[in-house]
Design a protein around this motif. Sequence first.
Motif, mmCIF file in Angstrom:
data_model
loop_
_atom_site.group_PDB
_atom_site.id
_atom_site.type_symbol
_atom_site.label_atom_id
_atom_site.label_comp_id
_atom_site.label_asym_id
_atom_site.label_seq_id
_atom_site.Cartn_x
_atom_site.Cartn_y
_atom_site.Cartn_z
ATOM 1 N N LEU A 191 0.592 -0.695 -0.180
ATOM 2 C CA LEU A 191 -0.376 -0.187 -0.505
ATOM 3 C C LEU A 191 1.104 1.076 -0.014
ATOM 4 N N ALA A 192 1.966 1.225 0.679
ATOM 5 C CA ALA A 192 2.783 2.127 0.112
ATOM 6 C C ALA A 192 3.486 2.574 -0.706
ATOM 7 N N GLN A 195 0.610 3.861 -2.794
ATOM 8 C CA GLN A 195 0.787 5.969 -3.169
ATOM 9 C C GLN A 195 1.614 6.645 -3.903
ATOM 10 N N SER A 196 3.082 6.155 -3.268
ATOM 11 C CA SER A 196 4.229 7.486 -3.615
ATOM 12 C C SER A 196 5.350 5.618 -3.763
ATOM 13 N N ALA A 200 7.781 5.586 -1.237
ATOM 14 C CA ALA A 200 8.577 4.317 -0.744
ATOM 15 C C ALA A 200 10.053 3.746 -0.345
#
Lengths: 314, 493
Positions: A191-192, A195-196, A200
């Motif tokens: 999920l990290a 997001q980016s 990450a």
Amino acid sequence: MTTRRLPLPAPWTYGFLFALAMWIATTAYAGIGSAGATLSSAIVFGAFSVVVGTGQMFVIASGPGNIDLSIPSVLTLSAYVSMTAMGGRDDLVLVGLLAALAVGAAAGALNFLAITLLRLPPIIATLAWSFIFQSFAFNFGGEATLKPPSLLSQFAVWRVAGIQVMPLAVILVTVAAAVALRRSVWGRQLLAVGQSEPAAAFAGIPVKRVRLTAYVLCSTMAGLAAFLLAGFTGGAALNMGDAYLLESIAVVVLGGTSIAGGQANAVGIWGAALFFNLMATMLNTFGIEVGVRLVLTGVLIILVVAVVPRGRTG
Amino acid sequence: MNKVLEPARPPSQAHCAAHPLVGMRGVGKSYGPVRALEAVDFDLASNEIVGLVGHNGAGKSTLMNILAGVVQRTDGDFMLEGTPVARWSAAEAHRHGIRCVFQELSLCANLSPAENTRIVHRGLRGLGWKKRAGALITAALDRIFPGHGIDPHLVVSNLSIAERQMVEIARAYTSTNEPIRCVILDEPTSALGHTATEQLLAHIRRAASDGIASILITHRLNEILAVCNRAVVMVDGGIVAVRSTKGLSRSELVELTGHVEAPRDRQKKDRSTPGRPIVDHRTELAQDKVVLAAPGEIVGFAGLDGHGQRERLRDIYKTMKGGQTPVAYVAGDRGTEGVFGLWSIADNLTIRSLKTLRRGGLISDEASRTLASTWAKKLQVKAPSIDTPILSLSGGNQQKVLFARALASDAAVVFLDDPMRGVDVGTKQEVYRLIRSEAEKGRCFVWYTTELEELTNCDRIYVFREGRAVVELADEAIETGRILEASFGGGNG
């Protein structure tokens, strides 16, 4: 994860709500006697969508642009390899399962290698591989349908105290996926990354390894679906995966996963899968002719997606 | 360090005919409560070359952007040849003959030099405009950089950086139906080779004698001394000195730019000789120093912005990531490289430490919350709870969470990528204290900063110039004058 102040239900619950509406509508038209049968058949068929959808969810959650279009062909190829490995023998069922999963895992790795080494957009890489996988499947069995061992066929429709076991097993898969997203290191990292990617990488996350796992899991789920579906429908057929190309994506998005990545919901996939199956049943029950039925299907999907509150987009 | 304060004065009488081309009186710029430019006086005669010198954030760009109409002044008077200017925009500026050559190349990479020339010249229209635009830009290139060999119809992305810079400069000197009165050149030579630089400087001089004034912004002070009539020195948003370059020496000029807060008394550390370095990074480049850092050390990367500090920092981080020594990185570009926008403070804070938070294979909620609240408290993150979405925090508090993420981890080396930009003074002091106390506990920090005074927190610094770590300073030698001298490149910049 985030606090919700809106009184509206969470986006992932909408699939369940609409599924319920379809079920009520069908029952109202066809009579209460058919209600149980309608639901249980939706659960069984929905289970296959949930398996492929869960895999697709991992890929979509891994970041914008990530998608696996090779699911139908991986599913078909896995089924052929698995049926060939078992050769209809009951004692080789486990071998067949492992073969299906292995074909899936290998396909996922190949997908990701094409994406990362050749820097292809995922949509192209997985589409290109899907042609190759499909032609392998064709070479395996041709137009013929390869029959599953009877043990597998029996498992697919096995009931204990009136409850079907196969969908229950799929529910366990959903629970495992939900726990993985919430509580496993890989799930949080996925999920990290979604997001980016730069953030990450600077947070010490092995971005490539995390994405590779997502693609491998996705194709492995397709292999699992292939194994179960072949047992249920009486064998491997060349067109068995066709329905799952768009449905795998639709159930993920309607299930509350952000198409922009970084946010995923495993349980919501069940609601979306039930909705799609109950909608088909409802339109069939109404006895509407095919053309109109397709139009209504499209209209209903647009309506539902428009109604669901969206969190972050883009 | 001598503090030289001298009011701006009009250009020497020899240059000044009736009215200067540009006359600014008390021009300033505020962004809300932030003062980017103090009230300054600035004059430019029509045949003058002025050099603008100062450290990053000194206000040079703001002043030039006001002149070029990109930014609106918030106070003061602006006169063009003695006529007061009220409305001013980039288009107005262009119409009055003020041109800019930007530091970040502003050419469209997917167009040719001829097409890029057309963008600034509306007059080039009708059949055959491309041919005329090509001839126009080629003529300017031939005039400024004889022997350049640039095809005006080749797409810009095929040109080298130096060639693009040449096109950008030449384009500013092309003219169709609008005059050229003044060209602002922002670091025009940083991408050019030696020959092209000489050609440009010669051209600037020629242009001045033809009545085209130039404003040259450069960190290469020798160029200013060689070509400019006057040097204008800016520090902290104000003009601190205006000097004729006649008789001005390089070291005097460096001294003038070095007006920064006096370094605080550095705390004497009773450090025995530092232990074995855990960072040991060398490059293939000649004259590039090996970067070493030992446990307990705070090592700084200094120099002017964009001279390879960040690249080196990232290089070291990438080399060490996943290796024997655990490392962490605190990004300065919070939005794109730091925070995870969908997550809470706790999720953002613990992401680097997940592996240590596992109990029986799964991440323990309790352990995560304990870690998050401990460190959020330690850094005094101002938020209602650790479940607050990170994006609802102020920039400074987001930065604290990113610091906490690194400090809460097992990292032995923490890389700081100019993280204090745009952070208020109070937060800065808290974080400095924390960095020093963490270093005393044996952590190692490698710290890239663009703020000179932050370097006084370091035990040792490397000063970067043109992509290389060229000078190493330690302890008492870390002093503004020396850093600037090394940044500008000793006697041969």
